[in-house]
Every structure is written in C-alpha cells, then in structure tokens.
Write a protein that holds these residues in place. Sequence first.
Motif, short mmCIF file in Angstrom:
data_model
loop_
_atom_site.label_atom_id
_atom_site.label_comp_id
_atom_site.label_asym_id
_atom_site.label_seq_id
_atom_site.Cartn_x
_atom_site.Cartn_y
_atom_site.Cartn_z
N TYR A 245 0.82 -1.20 0.00
CA TYR A 245 0.00 0.00 0.00
C TYR A 245 0.86 1.25 0.00
O TYR A 245 1.84 1.35 0.75
N CYS A 246 0.44 2.20 -0.79
CA CYS A 246 1.06 3.51 -0.82
C CYS A 246 0.40 4.39 0.24
O CYS A 246 -0.83 4.33 0.42
N ASN A 247 1.19 5.22 0.89
CA ASN A 247 0.71 6.09 1.96
C ASN A 247 1.30 7.47 1.76
O ASN A 247 2.47 7.60 1.37
N ALA A 248 0.50 8.50 2.03
CA ALA A 248 1.00 9.87 1.89
C ALA A 248 0.43 10.73 3.00
O ALA A 248 -0.71 10.53 3.44
N VAL A 249 1.25 11.67 3.45
CA VAL A 249 0.87 12.54 4.57
C VAL A 249 1.02 13.99 4.17
O VAL A 249 2.04 14.39 3.60
N TYR A 250 -0.03 14.78 4.53
CA TYR A 250 0.05 16.22 4.38
C TYR A 250 -0.63 16.85 5.59
O TYR A 250 -1.85 16.75 5.72
N GLY A 251 0.15 17.43 6.47
CA GLY A 251 -0.40 17.96 7.70
C GLY A 251 -0.99 16.84 8.53
O GLY A 251 -0.33 15.84 8.82
N LEU A 252 -2.25 16.98 8.88
CA LEU A 252 -2.94 15.95 9.65
C LEU A 252 -3.67 14.95 8.76
O LEU A 252 -4.31 14.03 9.26
N ARG A 253 -3.54 15.11 7.49
CA ARG A 253 -4.25 14.24 6.55
C ARG A 253 -3.36 13.09 6.13
O ARG A 253 -2.19 13.29 5.77
N VAL A 254 -3.93 11.91 6.16
CA VAL A 254 -3.24 10.69 5.75
C VAL A 254 -4.05 10.03 4.65
O VAL A 254 -5.27 9.86 4.78
#
Length: 114
Positions: free
Chosen positions: A93-102
């Motif tokens: 699985y690919c995962n990405a984070v931006y601030g509090l968003r996952v």
Amino acid sequence: QVQLVESGGALVQPGDSLRLSCAASGTVFSFEAMAWYRQAPGKQRELVATTTRGGGTGYADSVKGRFTISRGAKNTVYLQMNMLKPEDTADYYCNAVYGLRVYWGQGTLVTVSS
C-alpha cells in the motif's frame, strides 16, 4: 479528492526484482512524506519504507539493502524491490501525509513463489 493509485504488483520468483509505482491525483500540494506499507495474509500492516519531502528515507530491517524507495515528480513514489523472498509476499500500500491528513491507496499484490 486525493487518490493514490499503486501499480506494478505481480507474481515473481524468489530472487527476482520488481518495481512498484504510486501516483497521486487530485492534489496541488506536495506531500510531506510518502511511504510503502505491506500486509501479508493474517498479519498486521507494517511499514516497509518511507521518504520525506526533504529526501530522507527509512526502511524496515527486513528490507534494508534489498528495497529502495524513491520519489518522482508530482507526488509519485516508487519502491524498487530486489532479491525478493517468499516472505515479501503481501499487499503493498502507498501512503501519503500532508499535515494531519493521511491518504492510502487500494494496494497492489506482490507474490513471491517458485
């Protein structure tokens, strides 16, 4: 709406190489971090490799020296997997984070079997 789409999963033999790709759509910002996780049947999802926007990387001990994570343009991330072993079999699985968003992708299956 942000979407992550993985590709590249396949059935391979032990010792083979494989490259997974993950592309994001629906976003104009650059993710602070992107990562690859995997989940084998009957096991918990585990972190495989991670990369930050600044270029830092990290790996699970089980894949160090065999897997390489890299980040391309426009929020893409790759996982080069060499010397694959049967125990690498899992949904990746690919995962990405931006601030509090996952954000998560839907997964791509890698099967290592002779």
